[in-house]
Design an enzyme around this catalytic site. Sequence first.
Site, PDB file in Angstrom:
ATOM      1  N   CYS B  53      44.422  54.218  69.405  1.00 53.99           N
ATOM      2  CA  CYS B  53      43.232  55.014  69.745  1.00 53.99           C
ATOM      3  C   CYS B  53      42.773  54.719  71.164  1.00 53.99           C
ATOM      4  CB  CYS B  53      42.089  54.720  68.776  1.00 53.99           C
ATOM      5  SG  CYS B  53      42.516  55.068  67.070  1.00 53.99           S
ATOM      6  N   ARG B 130      44.526  61.432  62.854  1.00 49.35           N
ATOM      7  CA  ARG B 130      44.412  61.963  64.220  1.00 49.35           C
ATOM      8  C   ARG B 130      44.505  63.488  64.171  1.00 49.35           C
ATOM      9  NH1 ARG B 130      45.003  57.258  66.918  1.00 49.35           N
ATOM     10  NH2 ARG B 130      46.236  55.734  65.800  1.00 49.35           N
TER      11      ARG B 130
END
Lengths: 73, 216
Positions: B53, B130
């Site tokens: 991330c 995601r």
Amino acid sequence: MACVSPDGKPTESGAKMLRALKSGLATPEEIAKDAGLPLFRVRSGVRELVEAGLAALEGGSYSITDTGSELVQ
Amino acid sequence: MEEEKEQVISLPRLGEPAPAFEAVTTHGVLKLEDFKGSWLIIFSHPADFTPVCTTEFMAFAEIYPELQKRGTELLGLSVDSVSSHIAWVRNVKEKTGVDIPFPIIADLNKEVSMLFGMIHPGQSKTETVRTVFIIDDKQIIRTILYYPLTTGRNMDEILRIIDALQTTDKNGVATPANWRPGDKVVVPPPNTQEGAEERTKQGYECVDWYLCTKKL
């Protein structure tokens, strides 16, 4: 709050918006251009300023209140 | 015996209006309607202070100026608190020098995640996968991408999709495989026999009546 601090005073971006309102600008589009802020930030920011009593909304136009005016030069 | 009820939420689909929301973000309380008139990429990540991330946020920050040139804003999301987001963004700046200029939703109650179908229990019951939702200036969902927890996103592809969609809207054309700005575009195929007969005589570069391209 992004535009109004917990003590009721405007943040840097809040002050930019208030100054734009004080100069007579009345729409988020005008304020965004003048303050150099993204339009989404201004739409959200003026909502906060109204909730805090530093700005007012009437007929789709924003204006600064007396309280808001006292907080910016 | 108490019957367990499961709430069925319809997931957003391409061509439909994006679900309206109001959410706490690192830039204050934002509503979907605040972005009206701009294109918007809403993307979710599993958690703050995690390695993949962090690389993605730095990459999103890198393409942000290019997105702005295309009238496009970014809005991140995870189920972390706003304090966690702020701490993470400050840490990224401190350790790498990269400023994260866009807001991040603190979706602690998973309200927005559920609206957009960002939690896939097969991957994680507590974290968002995601996802990338590309929403146009009229707030219609134009693209949905899902990536697994272990695979970081490709920023070139996200920029390419924005370019392709905006080219389609502006010129009424489609874009072929691996298209890049400047490449030839696909002319929409005719839908009548007469149109098919005429198509190959219209000056386009054609493989046959149904596959014709042109330069913009």
